[in-house]
Design an enzyme around this catalytic site. Structure first.
Site, short mmCIF file in Angstrom:
data_model
loop_
_atom_site.label_atom_id
_atom_site.label_comp_id
_atom_site.label_asym_id
_atom_site.label_seq_id
_atom_site.Cartn_x
_atom_site.Cartn_y
_atom_site.Cartn_z
CG HIS A 224 3.40 -8.21 -6.18
ND1 HIS A 224 3.05 -7.57 -7.34
CD2 HIS A 224 4.75 -8.42 -6.27
CE1 HIS A 224 4.13 -7.41 -8.10
NE2 HIS A 224 5.18 -7.92 -7.47
CG HIS A 263 -1.21 -0.10 -8.91
ND1 HIS A 263 -0.04 0.62 -8.95
CD2 HIS A 263 -0.94 -1.32 -9.41
CE1 HIS A 263 0.89 -0.14 -9.47
NE2 HIS A 263 0.39 -1.33 -9.76
CG ASP A 317 -3.35 -9.03 -10.07
OD1 ASP A 317 -2.80 -9.86 -10.80
OD2 ASP A 317 -2.74 -8.30 -9.28
N1 CMC Z 1 -10.25 -2.35 -1.68
C1 CMC Z 1 -10.76 -1.45 -0.80
N2 CMC Z 1 -10.06 -0.40 -0.33
C2 CMC Z 1 -8.80 -0.25 -0.76
C3 CMC Z 1 -8.23 -1.14 -1.68
C4 CMC Z 1 -9.00 -2.21 -2.14
N3 CMC Z 1 -8.51 -3.10 -2.99
N4 CMC Z 1 -6.95 -0.75 -1.93
C5 CMC Z 1 -6.74 0.35 -1.19
N5 CMC Z 1 -7.85 0.64 -0.49
C6 CMC Z 1 -8.04 1.78 0.43
C7 CMC Z 1 -7.38 1.50 1.76
O1 CMC Z 1 -8.27 0.85 2.64
C8 CMC Z 1 -7.04 2.92 2.21
O2 CMC Z 1 -8.22 3.54 2.66
P1 CMC Z 1 -8.18 4.57 3.89
O3 CMC Z 1 -7.28 5.68 3.44
O4 CMC Z 1 -9.58 4.95 4.07
O5 CMC Z 1 -7.59 3.81 5.06
C9 CMC Z 1 -6.64 3.61 0.91
O6 CMC Z 1 -7.32 2.90 -0.12
C10 CMC Z 1 -5.15 3.58 0.62
O7 CMC Z 1 -4.69 2.26 0.80
P2 CMC Z 1 -3.16 1.87 1.02
O8 CMC Z 1 -3.10 0.53 1.65
O9 CMC Z 1 -2.42 2.98 1.69
O10 CMC Z 1 -2.63 1.82 -0.46
P3 CMC Z 1 -1.31 1.12 -0.91
O11 CMC Z 1 -0.73 1.95 -1.96
O12 CMC Z 1 -0.43 0.78 0.24
O13 CMC Z 1 -1.87 -0.27 -1.46
C11 CMC Z 1 -2.39 -2.11 -2.77
C12 CMC Z 1 -1.80 -0.70 -2.76
C13 CMC Z 1 -2.28 -2.68 -4.18
C14 CMC Z 1 -1.59 -2.99 -1.82
C15 CMC Z 1 -3.87 -2.05 -2.33
O14 CMC Z 1 -4.60 -1.24 -3.21
C16 CMC Z 1 -4.51 -3.41 -2.20
O15 CMC Z 1 -4.38 -4.06 -1.15
N6 CMC Z 1 -5.22 -3.91 -3.25
C17 CMC Z 1 -5.79 -5.23 -3.25
C18 CMC Z 1 -4.76 -6.26 -3.65
C19 CMC Z 1 -4.43 -6.18 -5.13
O16 CMC Z 1 -5.31 -6.11 -5.98
N7 CMC Z 1 -3.13 -6.21 -5.44
C20 CMC Z 1 -2.63 -6.17 -6.80
C21 CMC Z 1 -1.90 -4.91 -7.09
S1 CMC Z 1 -1.62 -4.60 -8.84
C22 CMC Z 1 -0.73 -5.89 -9.47
C23 CMC Z 1 0.53 -6.20 -8.79
O17 CMC Z 1 1.35 -5.34 -8.49
O18 CMC Z 1 0.76 -7.37 -8.56
#
Ligand code: CMC
Length: 380
Positions: A224, A263, A317
């Site tokens: 987050h 996201h 971010d």
């Molecule tokens: N880098 C590489 N791969 C990613 C990333 C990333 N940052 N984010 C998602 N993926 C891939 C993930 O590995 C998965 O791939 P696969 O289907 O092949 O296994 C796919 O995308 C879907 O991922 P998910 O975990 O199901 O997606 P989610 O909706 O649960 O996660 C998230 C959302 C924000 C937690 C995630 O994108 C992430 O960990 N991002 C990095 C941390 C980040 O930048 N967070 C800030 C979010 S925005 C501001 C806020 O809210 O604070």
């Protein structure tokens, strides 16, 4: 009332758990509006104070209303007696987010009626918390540098006052405006994790301080708000622009996450990232940090080529890291900056939740065994 059939959705993806009049997100088109106004227009034309008024009152203020609101907010810049002494007791190596969470919780003890959840009291508490948290962060940062706190200057706007209390000198107009744009773009964002946390806590009719404290705890997580610090660490790990591609490819090959990308709601470029990208480039140029901007841009291009097809784009971010660095903020103050702004959103959601509250109480799907015989301890 009938209960809908139970169906487990991991991470509550796609579940509508609240209604709000504050922000609207279209994750497919990459749209964010506060009360119907595009975030880009607010970043260009508004101020943080005006944006908070908009979020809390669901309309833009008239000139006199904005002046009155600004005056009220400034009247809350100062910390309650005793808070500075408390900040001086915090170990200097403490993480600012842990400190902030603890100090916002402590504010409750300086409130004569901390549990008053009337709309009027909630609004007053919101102003108090929003108004004085910059003083908490600035005083702690100065304390750990061995410096005395700088008293707030009620002649300055929210952003200028924070930078003044942090650095002991008045910021330039350009830095103030850059910081204000960061505050505007981070102020609210639907039912994100920390906002949901705040709404869940207040739905027990607990109190504003508990809701804010819990929200800060949620925000600091690296998935987050903590991601902005992760982005800066990544930029520091990449020696030069030429190394960015290999760095990203190695991470993706290991299935590591690239901080500042992806996201739950946006499957297009986060419109806040677009605003902050422009800002980061300008600031990087002005402050001699073009290498940071260029590394960021190189990472974005590789990510676009490799994972945009999965709907992974820069989020808020990603470029805020370069922006905060160019404003002169230390890495571990990045997430507290997110908190200073998001308090506006959390407070607005708490007030929305209190208006027509119903306790949040979902169910867990039990997936363990049944009818297990109790085994006496000497037979296990
Ligand atoms: N880098 C590489 N791969 C990613 C990333 C990333 N940052 N984010 C998602 N993926 C891939 C993930 O590995 C998965 O791939 P696969 O289907 O092949 O296994 C796919 O995308 C879907 O991922 P998910 O975990 O199901 O997606 P989610 O909706 O649960 O996660 C998230 C959302 C924000 C937690 C995630 O994108 C992430 O960990 N991002 C990095 C941390 C980040 O930048 N967070 C800030 C979010 S925005 C501001 C806020 O809210 O604070």
């Amino acid at each position: 009332m009938t209960t809908a059939p139970a169906s487990f959705v991991k991470g509550l993806e796609g579940i509508v758990a609240a209604q709000t009049e504050m922000s609207f997100i279209d994750g497919v088109e990459g749209v964010l509006e506060y009360v119907g106004i595009a975030i880009g227009d607010l970043a260009k034309h508004s101020t943080f104070e005006e944006t908070v008024y908009l979020l809390w009152n669901k309309r833009l203020p008239k000139k006199q209303e904005l002046e009155a609101f600004t005056k009220e907010l400034r009247a809350n810049y100062a910390l309650p007696d005793g808070m500075l002494d408390r900040i001086r007791t915090v170990p200097k190596q403490a993480e600012p987010m842990h400190m902030l969470r603890t100090m916002v919780s402590a504010l409750a003890m300086h409130d004569e009626s901390p549990n008053d959840n009337s709309v009027e009291a909630a609004r007053e508490k919101s102003l108090k918390i929003l108004g004085c948290t910059p003083a908490i962060v600035a005083a702690f940062d100065r304390h750990r540098r061995g410096l005395d706190p700088v008293a707030p200057d009620a002649g300055l706007g929210f952003s200028a006052n924070f930078l003044y209390m942090l650095n002991g000198e008045k910021p330039t107009d350009a830095m103030t405006r850059a910081f204000d744009i960061c505050m505007i773009t981070h102020a609210d964002h639907g039912l994100n994790n920390s906002t949901f946390t705040a709404r869940v806590v207040i739905s027990t009719l607990s109190d504003m301080y508990s809701a804010m404290t819990a929200a800060i705890g949620s925000l600091r997580g690296p998935l987050h708000g903590g991601a902005n610090e992760g982005v800066m660490k990544m930029l520091n790990e990449i020696p030069t622009v030429a190394d960015a591609e290999k760095y990203v490819m190695d991470k993706l090959a290991k299935k590591d996450r690239i901080m500042g990308f992806g996201h739950r709601v946006y499957k297009a470029k986060d419109p806040r990232a677009a605003e902050l990208m422009t800002l980061a480039e300008q600031l990087a140029r002005d402050t001699g940090n073009m290498d940071l901007y260029e590394k960021s841009h190189a990472i974005e291009l590789v990510m676009e080529r490799e994972v945009a097809s999965k709907g992974i784009y820069p989020n808020v971010d990603f470029y805020s890291a370069t922006t905060y660095h160019c404003i002169g903020l230390k890495l571990d103050l990045f997430t507290p900056m997110f908190a200073l702004s998001r308090i506006a959103g959390w407070a607005g959601h708490v007030i929305e939740q209190l208006d027509g509250n119903r306790l949040f109480r979902p169910k867990a799907e039990y997936v363990g065994p049944h009818a297990v015989a109790y085994t006496p301890i000497d037979k296990r």
